[in-house]
Design an enzyme around this catalytic site. Sequence first.
Site, PDB file in Angstrom:
ATOM      1  N   GLN A   1      -5.518  10.048   2.951  1.00 39.09           N
ATOM      2  CA  GLN A   1      -6.917   8.877   2.192  1.00 39.09           C
ATOM      3  C   GLN A   1      -7.654   8.417   2.362  1.00 39.09           C
ATOM      4  OE1 GLN A   1      -3.245   6.756   1.604  1.00 39.09           O
ATOM      5  NE2 GLN A   1      -3.204   7.739  -0.301  1.00 39.09           N
ATOM      6  N   THR A   2      -8.031   7.898   3.836  1.00 38.04           N
ATOM      7  CA  THR A   2      -9.117   7.739   4.376  1.00 38.04           C
ATOM      8  C   THR A   2      -9.194   7.289   5.994  1.00 38.04           C
ATOM      9  OG1 THR A   2      -9.587   5.082   4.748  1.00 38.04           O
ATOM     10  CG2 THR A   2      -7.481   5.000   4.350  1.00 38.04           C
TER      11      THR A   2
ATOM     12  N   PHE B   1       0.325  -1.006   0.414  1.00 35.29           N
ATOM     13  CA  PHE B   1       0.079  -0.501  -0.025  1.00 35.29           C
ATOM     14  C   PHE B   1       0.908   1.796  -0.390  1.00 35.29           C
ATOM     15  CE2 PHE B   1      -3.044   2.471   0.876  1.00 35.29           C
ATOM     16  CZ  PHE B   1      -4.477   1.874   1.140  1.00 35.29           C
TER      17      PHE B   1
ATOM     18  N   PHE C   1      -1.159  -3.157   7.822  1.00 34.19           N
ATOM     19  CA  PHE C   1      -2.029  -4.004   9.541  1.00 34.19           C
ATOM     20  C   PHE C   1      -1.688  -5.517   9.044  1.00 34.19           C
ATOM     21  CE2 PHE C   1      -5.710  -5.976  10.540  1.00 34.19           C
ATOM     22  CZ  PHE C   1      -6.149  -5.001  11.866  1.00 34.19           C
ATOM     23  N   GLU C   2      -1.056  -5.328   8.139  1.00 37.15           N
ATOM     24  CA  GLU C   2      -0.513  -6.960   7.792  1.00 37.15           C
ATOM     25  C   GLU C   2       0.719  -7.094   8.568  1.00 37.15           C
ATOM     26  OE1 GLU C   2      -2.075  -5.835   4.806  1.00 37.15           O
ATOM     27  OE2 GLU C   2      -3.529  -7.160   5.789  1.00 37.15           O
TER      28      GLU C   2
ATOM     29  N   PHE D   1      10.770  -0.250  13.482  1.00 34.62           N
ATOM     30  CA  PHE D   1       9.179   1.209  13.641  1.00 34.62           C
ATOM     31  C   PHE D   1       9.560   1.991  12.116  1.00 34.62           C
ATOM     32  CE2 PHE D   1       5.275   3.868  13.840  1.00 34.62           C
ATOM     33  CZ  PHE D   1       4.571   2.910  13.379  1.00 34.62           C
TER      34      PHE D   1
ATOM     35  N   HIS E   1      -9.284   5.112   7.610  1.00 33.62           N
ATOM     36  CA  HIS E   1      -8.875   3.473   7.832  1.00 33.62           C
ATOM     37  C   HIS E   1      -7.561   3.972   8.542  1.00 33.62           C
ATOM     38  CE1 HIS E   1     -10.152  -0.026   5.679  1.00 33.62           C
ATOM     39  NE2 HIS E   1      -9.390  -0.505   5.866  1.00 33.62           N
TER      40      HIS E   1
ATOM     41  N   ALA F   1       3.432   3.027   4.911  1.00 32.86           N
ATOM     42  CA  ALA F   1       3.330   4.124   4.548  1.00 32.86           C
ATOM     43  C   ALA F   1       1.630   3.996   5.056  1.00 32.86           C
ATOM     44  CB  ALA F   1       3.802   4.588   3.860  1.00 32.86           C
TER      45      ALA F   1
ATOM     46  N   ARG G   1      10.098  12.478   4.220  1.00 34.09           N
ATOM     47  CA  ARG G   1      10.723  11.385   3.962  1.00 34.09           C
ATOM     48  C   ARG G   1      11.215  10.165   3.698  1.00 34.09           C
ATOM     49  NH1 ARG G   1       7.306  14.709   6.665  1.00 34.09           N
ATOM     50  NH2 ARG G   1       7.036  15.754   8.547  1.00 34.09           N
TER      51      ARG G   1
HETATM   52  N1  INI Z   1      -2.618   0.444   4.260  1.00 30.76           N
HETATM   53  C1  INI Z   1      -1.029   1.425   4.648  1.00 30.76           C
HETATM   54  O1  INI Z   1      -0.812   0.416   4.569  1.00 30.76           O
HETATM   55  N2  INI Z   1      -1.059   2.616   4.543  1.00 30.76           N
HETATM   56  C2  INI Z   1      -2.335   3.358   4.631  1.00 30.76           C
HETATM   57  O2  INI Z   1      -2.374   4.693   4.381  1.00 30.76           O
HETATM   58  C3  INI Z   1      -3.890   2.343   4.505  1.00 30.76           C
HETATM   59  N3  INI Z   1      -4.579   3.230   4.384  1.00 30.76           N
HETATM   60  O3  INI Z   1      -5.053   3.755   5.053  1.00 30.76           O
HETATM   61  O4  INI Z   1      -6.133   2.112   4.298  1.00 30.76           O
HETATM   62  C4  INI Z   1      -3.694   1.496   4.550  1.00 30.76           C
HETATM   63  N4  INI Z   1      -4.729   0.163   4.627  1.00 30.76           N
HETATM   64  C5  INI Z   1      -4.725  -1.442   3.461  1.00 30.76           C
HETATM   65  C6  INI Z   1      -4.093  -2.094   4.904  1.00 30.76           C
HETATM   66  O5  INI Z   1      -2.959  -1.947   5.362  1.00 30.76           O
HETATM   67  C7  INI Z   1      -5.079  -3.879   4.790  1.00 30.76           C
HETATM   68  O6  INI Z   1      -4.039  -4.192   3.583  1.00 30.76           O
HETATM   69  C8  INI Z   1      -5.985  -3.945   5.097  1.00 30.76           C
HETATM   70  O7  INI Z   1      -7.163  -2.744   5.434  1.00 30.76           O
HETATM   71  C9  INI Z   1      -6.174  -5.376   4.482  1.00 30.76           C
HETATM   72  O8  INI Z   1      -6.408  -6.142   5.637  1.00 30.76           O
END
Ligand code: INI
Length: 166
Positions: free
Chosen positions: A90-91, A23, A62-63, A118, A93, A85, A132
Amino acid sequence: MAIFEGTFTQAASGRFAIVIGRFNDLITGKLLEGCQDCLKRHGVDTNPDGSQVDYFWVPGCFEIPLVARQLALSHHYDAIICLGAVIKGQTPHFDYVASEVSKGVASAGMETGVPVIFGVLTTDTMQQAFERAGIKSNLGWNYALSAIEMASLMAQIKGRGSENRG
Ligand code: INI
């Protein structure tokens, strides 16, 4: 008593894993380049076919913790570098992802005793992320440096544990 601190001279014999989020890969790819540059300049063979650095791509931040923890549990690596990153604009999330990746990376290190770095940018805008990841400086370089330093420090602490204090 003594003062302990990591050095940067033993990296050439170290083993490193790099976990990278796809991502925002325009940013994470740049962080990876910075990271590789630092490792190379400290004598590490960063070739994926070599024996010193393995690369693990994951869908997003997240993974990252799941993979970092599994790698740390293998005790195959002197340090694990997590690159990602999370960009706020963006979201919604953002908050969930940023919170989970920071907690998860910290606990992977704490649970296993292996340094887990990290290397995740959390910024408000894409512009700040680019600044950065190469435009002003490339923090990937600093994350690799932290990995080398922590690998060295942990090796010293482990070596000390086996000393005969009798
Ligand atoms: N994953 C990122 O690495 N960066 C982000 O900014 C991001 N946003 O903003 O949504 C993001 N989302 C995906 C997440 O990490 C998972 O891959 C997805 O939710 C599947 O589990």
